[in-house]
Design a protein around this motif. Structure first.
Motif, PDB file in Angstrom:
ATOM      1  N   SER A  31      51.052  14.383  52.981  1.00 14.08           N
ATOM      2  CA  SER A  31      49.602  14.388  53.183  1.00 14.08           C
ATOM      3  C   SER A  31      48.864  13.975  51.917  1.00 14.08           C
ATOM      4  N   HIS A  32      47.560  13.781  52.064  1.00 10.69           N
ATOM      5  CA  HIS A  32      46.739  13.359  50.923  1.00 10.69           C
ATOM      6  C   HIS A  32      46.641  14.431  49.847  1.00 10.69           C
ATOM      7  N   ILE A  33      46.877  15.690  50.198  1.00 11.68           N
ATOM      8  CA  ILE A  33      46.763  16.767  49.202  1.00 11.68           C
ATOM      9  C   ILE A  33      48.048  16.953  48.400  1.00 11.68           C
ATOM     10  N   LEU A  98      52.965  24.358  35.536  1.00 10.18           N
ATOM     11  CA  LEU A  98      52.382  23.536  36.594  1.00 10.18           C
ATOM     12  C   LEU A  98      50.955  23.107  36.251  1.00 10.18           C
ATOM     13  N   LYS A  99      50.221  23.987  35.603  1.00 14.12           N
ATOM     14  CA  LYS A  99      48.838  23.684  35.244  1.00 14.12           C
ATOM     15  C   LYS A  99      48.747  22.606  34.175  1.00 14.12           C
ATOM     16  N   LYS A 100      49.871  22.314  33.525  1.00 13.16           N
ATOM     17  CA  LYS A 100      49.891  21.272  32.494  1.00 13.16           C
ATOM     18  C   LYS A 100      49.802  19.868  33.113  1.00 13.16           C
ATOM     19  N   PHE A 101      50.127  19.786  34.408  1.00  9.89           N
ATOM     20  CA  PHE A 101      50.132  18.493  35.084  1.00  9.89           C
ATOM     21  C   PHE A 101      48.867  18.322  35.917  1.00  9.89           C
ATOM     22  N   GLN A 102      48.476  17.082  36.099  1.00 13.04           N
ATOM     23  CA  GLN A 102      47.323  16.772  36.944  1.00 13.04           C
ATOM     24  C   GLN A 102      47.781  16.719  38.402  1.00 13.04           C
ATOM     25  N   LEU A 103      47.927  17.886  38.999  1.00 13.03           N
ATOM     26  CA  LEU A 103      48.424  17.980  40.367  1.00 13.03           C
ATOM     27  C   LEU A 103      47.276  18.214  41.339  1.00 13.03           C
ATOM     28  N   PRO A 104      47.459  17.832  42.605  1.00 11.13           N
ATOM     29  CA  PRO A 104      46.472  18.191  43.619  1.00 11.13           C
ATOM     30  C   PRO A 104      46.265  19.701  43.621  1.00 11.13           C
ATOM     31  N   ALA A 105      45.024  20.139  43.809  1.00  9.84           N
ATOM     32  CA  ALA A 105      44.670  21.557  43.663  1.00  9.84           C
ATOM     33  C   ALA A 105      45.515  22.483  44.531  1.00  9.84           C
ATOM     34  N   PHE A 106      45.932  21.992  45.687  1.00  7.77           N
ATOM     35  CA  PHE A 106      46.649  22.868  46.620  1.00  7.77           C
ATOM     36  C   PHE A 106      47.952  23.405  46.029  1.00  7.77           C
ATOM     37  N   ILE A 107      48.650  22.585  45.252  1.00  7.05           N
ATOM     38  CA  ILE A 107      49.972  22.980  44.749  1.00  7.05           C
ATOM     39  C   ILE A 107      49.895  24.166  43.786  1.00  7.05           C
ATOM     40  N   PRO A 108      49.072  24.106  42.719  1.00 10.11           N
ATOM     41  CA  PRO A 108      48.965  25.291  41.866  1.00 10.11           C
ATOM     42  C   PRO A 108      48.351  26.495  42.580  1.00 10.11           C
ATOM     43  N   LEU A 109      47.470  26.248  43.559  1.00  6.91           N
ATOM     44  CA  LEU A 109      46.893  27.368  44.314  1.00  6.91           C
ATOM     45  C   LEU A 109      47.958  28.067  45.152  1.00  6.91           C
ATOM     46  N   PHE A 110      48.826  27.286  45.775  1.00  9.74           N
ATOM     47  CA  PHE A 110      49.948  27.868  46.524  1.00  9.74           C
ATOM     48  C   PHE A 110      50.815  28.724  45.602  1.00  9.74           C
ATOM     49  N   PHE A 111      51.105  28.190  44.423  1.00  4.64           N
ATOM     50  CA  PHE A 111      51.937  28.927  43.472  1.00  4.64           C
ATOM     51  C   PHE A 111      51.224  30.179  42.986  1.00  4.64           C
ATOM     52  N   SER A 146      46.627  27.138  55.964  1.00  2.00           N
ATOM     53  CA  SER A 146      45.565  26.720  55.044  1.00  2.00           C
ATOM     54  C   SER A 146      45.473  25.210  54.953  1.00  2.00           C
ATOM     55  N   MET A 147      46.630  24.546  54.940  1.00  2.00           N
ATOM     56  CA  MET A 147      46.634  23.078  54.883  1.00  2.00           C
ATOM     57  C   MET A 147      45.927  22.492  56.098  1.00  2.00           C
ATOM     58  N   THR A 148      46.111  23.122  57.240  1.00  2.00           N
ATOM     59  CA  THR A 148      45.487  22.633  58.471  1.00  2.00           C
ATOM     60  C   THR A 148      43.992  22.933  58.497  1.00  2.00           C
ATOM     61  N   VAL A 153      45.346  18.796  57.544  1.00  2.00           N
ATOM     62  CA  VAL A 153      46.702  18.247  57.586  1.00  2.00           C
ATOM     63  C   VAL A 153      47.405  18.743  58.851  1.00  2.00           C
ATOM     64  N   ASP A 154      48.081  17.852  59.544  1.00  2.00           N
ATOM     65  CA  ASP A 154      48.815  18.229  60.757  1.00  2.00           C
ATOM     66  C   ASP A 154      50.130  18.896  60.369  1.00  2.00           C
ATOM     67  N   THR A 155      50.195  20.219  60.520  1.00  2.00           N
ATOM     68  CA  THR A 155      51.417  20.965  60.181  1.00  2.00           C
ATOM     69  C   THR A 155      51.962  21.716  61.394  1.00  2.00           C
ATOM     70  N   ASN A 156      51.581  21.265  62.585  1.00  2.00           N
ATOM     71  CA  ASN A 156      51.924  22.002  63.811  1.00  2.00           C
ATOM     72  C   ASN A 156      53.428  22.221  63.972  1.00  2.00           C
TER      73      ASN A 156
END
Length: 201
Positions: A31-33, A98-111, A146-148, A153-156
Motif C-alpha cells: 500500500s501507499h503507507i 526506526l525513528k532514525k529512518f524516514q519511514l511512513p508514519a504508520f510503521i513507527p506508530l505500529f511499533f 487501522s490501515m483500512t 487500505v484493503d486488508t480484508n
C-alpha cells in the motif's frame, strides 16, 4: 495429544514473533503507507526481529539461571514482570532505531503501539495473568483495522486470516490450560485497542 498441538501452535505464534509477523503482513499489502524500497524493508524487518525477538530471548537463560523465572512458560503473573520490563527496554531500543529512518508514519506508530501494549501487560501482571499471546495477535488485528479505517487500505483477506488465527490461538491457550476465557479475550481486545488508539490518533 491436544495439549501437544496447543503447545506447537503457541510456539509458532509466540508473542515475541508477532511484531515481525505483523511488519511482514503490513509490507505484503503493498500500500501507499508502506511504500519504501526493498532494502529499507529488509532493514526495518531486521531491526524489528532483533529488538522484539532475538534480544528478549537472549535474556531468558539469565532469568532461568538466577531463578527469576521457574520455566520458560512463566506460569505465574509475577514471573512475567521483569522479562516484560526487559522486553520493553529492547522495544524502546528498536523504536529509537526506526525513528532514525524516514519511514511512513504508520510503521513507527505500529511499533510504538506494540511497545505500549508490552508496558500495559507488564502493569497488569502485578495482579493478573493476561494472555500475552492474544495481545500479540490482537495487535496485528488492530493494525489491519487501522490501515483500512484511517488509510483506506484493503486488508480484508488478512483480516479474515487473522480472525481465524486468533480463534486457533485462543483455543490453544485454553486447551493448554494456560489461561481462562477472560484472560484470552481481554488480551485480544487490549492488543487490538492499544494499536488502534495509537495509530488512529
Amino acid at each position: 495429544m491436544l495439549k501437544k498441538i496447543a503447545s506447537i501452535i503457541s510456539t509458532i505464534l509466540h508473542p515475541l514473533l508477532m511484531p515481525t509477523i505483523g511488519i511482514l503482513v503490513i509490507f505484503s499489502t503493498e500500500s501507499h503507507i508502506t511504500f519504501i524500497p526493498f532494502e529499507f524493508r529488509r532493514l526495518v524487518t531486521i531491526i524489528v526481529f532483533v529488538s522484539t525477538c532475538i534480544l528478549p530471548l537472549s535474556a531468558i537463560p539469565i532469568f532461568l539461571q538466577t531463578g527469576i523465572i521457574k520455566s520458560i512458560h512463566m506460569e505465574t503473573p509475577r514471573e512475567r514482570i521483569l522479562p516484560l520490563l526487559t522486553t520493553g527496554f529492547f522495544f524502546i531500543l528498536g523504536y529509537y532505531f526506526l525513528k532514525k529512518f524516514q519511514l511512513p508514519a504508520f510503521i513507527p506508530l505500529f511499533f510504538l503501539g506494540t511497545l505500549v501494549a508490552v508496558i500495559i501487560s507488564m502493569c497488569i501482571s502485578f495482579f493478573w495473568k493476561i494472555s500475552i499471546h492474544m495481545i500479540g495477535v490482537g495487535g496485528l488485528f488492530g493494525a489491519l483495522i487501522s490501515m483500512t479505517l484511517k488509510y483506506g487500505v484493503d486488508t480484508n483477506i488478512w483480516i479474515m486470516v487473522t480472525i481465524a488465527i486468533s480463534g486457533l490461538l485462543g483455543s490453544s491457550r485454553l486447551g493448554a490450560n494456560a489461561h481462562s476465557p477472560a484472560q484470552v479475550y481481554s488480551g485480544f481486545f487490549l492488543g487490538c485497542g492499544t494499536i488502534c488508539s495509537i495509530v488512529m490518533i
